[in-house]
Design an enzyme around this catalytic site. Structure first.
Site, short mmCIF file in Angstrom:
data_model
loop_
_atom_site.label_atom_id
_atom_site.label_comp_id
_atom_site.label_asym_id
_atom_site.label_seq_id
_atom_site.Cartn_x
_atom_site.Cartn_y
_atom_site.Cartn_z
N HIS A 75 0.85 -1.20 0.00
CA HIS A 75 0.00 0.00 0.00
C HIS A 75 0.88 1.24 0.00
CE1 HIS A 75 -4.14 -1.59 1.50
NE2 HIS A 75 -3.60 -2.42 0.62
N TYR A 203 -9.15 5.49 7.56
CA TYR A 203 -9.34 5.86 8.98
C TYR A 203 -10.40 6.96 9.00
CZ TYR A 203 -4.90 3.49 10.01
OH TYR A 203 -3.90 2.55 10.16
N PRO A 295 -4.13 0.53 19.04
CA PRO A 295 -3.91 -0.03 17.71
C PRO A 295 -4.03 0.99 16.58
CG PRO A 295 -6.06 -0.65 18.53
CD PRO A 295 -5.37 0.04 19.65
N LYS A 299 1.07 0.01 15.38
CA LYS A 299 2.46 -0.04 15.84
C LYS A 299 2.81 -1.27 16.69
CE LYS A 299 3.69 3.55 13.72
NZ LYS A 299 4.37 3.25 12.46
N TYR A 387 3.91 6.86 10.21
CA TYR A 387 3.12 5.69 9.82
C TYR A 387 4.01 4.59 9.24
CZ TYR A 387 -1.09 3.17 8.39
OH TYR A 387 -2.09 2.23 8.27
C1 PHB Z 1 -5.71 -4.19 10.96
O1 PHB Z 1 -5.82 -4.43 9.73
O2 PHB Z 1 -5.95 -5.03 11.86
C2 PHB Z 1 -5.26 -2.80 11.37
C3 PHB Z 1 -4.82 -1.92 10.38
C4 PHB Z 1 -4.41 -0.65 10.75
C5 PHB Z 1 -4.46 -0.27 12.08
C6 PHB Z 1 -4.90 -1.17 13.07
C7 PHB Z 1 -5.30 -2.44 12.70
O3 PHB Z 1 -4.07 0.99 12.42
#
Ligand code: PHB
Ligand code: APR
Length: 392
Positions: A75, A203, A295, A299, A387
């Site tokens: 990505h 997000y 989460p 990280k 990120y």
């Molecule tokens: C996930 O795909 O589980 C996931 C992806 C991004 C995040 C947290 C969890 O910031």
């Protein structure tokens, strides 16, 4: 009492412990992993899924990145949705790096396959693991399995047993400082065999709360909703989950949602802890045993891998006559990175989540910061560097 000996006793067969064992093996250092659960239990865990380039490089170094490169999704950007209005942050253009979407479950499988191929010793169902004489030069670990007592003598112990493990408990009080933060929200996660609603992660910040659209493959999606820390799965029937997810993601993404039954559902609280120092005597902590992050910034797994990369190099240097300086400075170097990841994770959480009873003034500040992230290249560059895990 069955007795044995190794160079490094690793407590925990999660990503940290399994990756450490393979890196040590490649450095010529023997280890034994002691795991409380069965292998099937460990392999069945559903966890995170976004890998920083540094994590991919470590998995390559460990010789376990073949399937990751075949099946992982590269990505080059992520999207943010503010009350349904989406904008993209171009990770590749801003940092030259990208992230790889590949489930932690798959990494665990790949690491177990490497352990099988190289006959790396892993003891499952090791109960009542206790760490002894950590402040001496001859530490040892004891455990019980099927009613039989065991002991293994070693030179070092790697505490990779997560936030509820035996290693944290072995740190003497008065030596460590525990930093903790408990959020008022939690994440309700759903794994479903449905195509992702968008090509990249979204997000979403909305007046109703946070949502995240993620994925595991082109046919398997991972979705999250911010819920109250006291909510239970029973409060969220699947129909309610999908309806709320659509409302928070906004109409464009909602139009591409394909609700279906959940393969897995879970609620995890947003919280943090960091233990300082991450070492004491011959014990060295890595991963969730030392720090837990919300989460939001993806990280947890990446921090665990970063710790393991530092710890593996330090242990190999000690065992191969390279001296003890890397071991002596491990905690300071690992914590410097960990705190930057903790900061980013809480900042990103505050930016995208709605605190219960949020002060109107704070809400205005939140919206101003989101707008600046949408319009400012400098703001997007700092976000992108965090990120992808480039903590200067
Ligand atoms: C996930 O795909 O589980 C996931 C992806 C991004 C995040 C947290 C969890 O910031
Ligand atoms: N004795 C032996 N093993 C133990 C003990 C114990 N007392 N306590 C815990 N364990 C095992 C757990 O069963 C687990 O398999 O230690 C392992 C710890 O693994 P994780 O919790 O996955 O931690 P870590 O390897 O640091 O990986 C961090 O995993 O949980 C996610 O979100 C986290 O993505 C992050 C990653």
């Amino acid at each position: 009492m069955h007795s044995d000996r190794t160079q490094v006793a690793i407590i925990g067969a999660g990503p940290a412990g399994l990756l450490l064992q393979q890196l040590l093996r490649l450095g010529g250092v023997e280890s034994v992993v002691l795991e409380r659960q069965t292998r099937a239990h460990v392999e069945a865990r559903i966890r995170a899924g976004v890998l920083e380039p540094g994590t991919v490089a470590l998995l390559e170094k460990a010789g376990v990145a073949g399937r990751l490169h075949r099946e992982g999704l590269v990505h080059e950007g992520v999207e943010l949705a503010v009350d349904g209005r989406r904008f993209r942050i171009d990770l590749r253009e801003l940092t030259g790096d990208c992230v790889t979407v590949y489930g932690q479950t798959e990494i665990t499988h790949d690491l177990f396959a490497a352990a099988d191929a190289h006959l790396s010793p892993i003891v499952y169902e090791a109960e009542h693991v206790l760490l002894h004489d950590l402040d001496g030069e001859r530490p040892y670990v004891t455990w019980e399995k099927h009613g039989v007592d065991h002991r293994i003598d070693c030179d070092h112990v790697a505490g990779c047993d997560g936030q509820h493990g035996a290693s944290r408990a072995a740190l003497p009080t008065g030596v460590t400082h525990l930093f903790e933060r408990h959020g008022s929200a939690a994440w309700l996660g759903v794994l479903a065999d449905v195509p992702p609603c968008a090509p990249e992660l979204i997000y979403a910040e909305s007046p109703r709360g946070f949502a995240l659209a993620s994925m595991r493959s082109s046919t398997r999606s991972r979705y999250y909703l911010q819920v109250d820390a006291h909510d239970a799965l029973e409060d969220w029937p699947e129909a309610r989950f999908w309806e709320e997810l659509a409302r928070r993601l906004g109409p464009d993404a909602a139009a591409h949602l394909t609700p279906d039954y959940a393969l897995e559902r879970s609620i995890v609280p947003l919280r943090s802890h960091v233990i300082e120092p991450m070492q004491w005597g011959r014990l060295f902590l890595a991963g969730d045993a030392a720090h837990v992050v919300p989460p939001t910034g993806a990280k947890g797994l990446n921090l665990a891998a970063a710790d393991v990369g530092l710890l593996a190099d330090a242990l190999i240097a000690w065992h191969k006559g390279g001296g003890a300086s890397l071991l002596a400075t491990y905690s300071g170097r690992a914590l410097a990175r960990a705190w930057k990841a903790v900061r980013f994770s809480w900042w990103f959480t505050g930016l995208t989540h709605r605190a219960a009873g949020a002060d109107p003034f704070d809400l205005q500040l939140q919206r101003a910061e989101l707008d600046q992230l949408r319009t400012s290249r400098a703001a997007q560059t700092l976000f992108a560097e965090n990120y992808v895990g480039r903590f200067a």
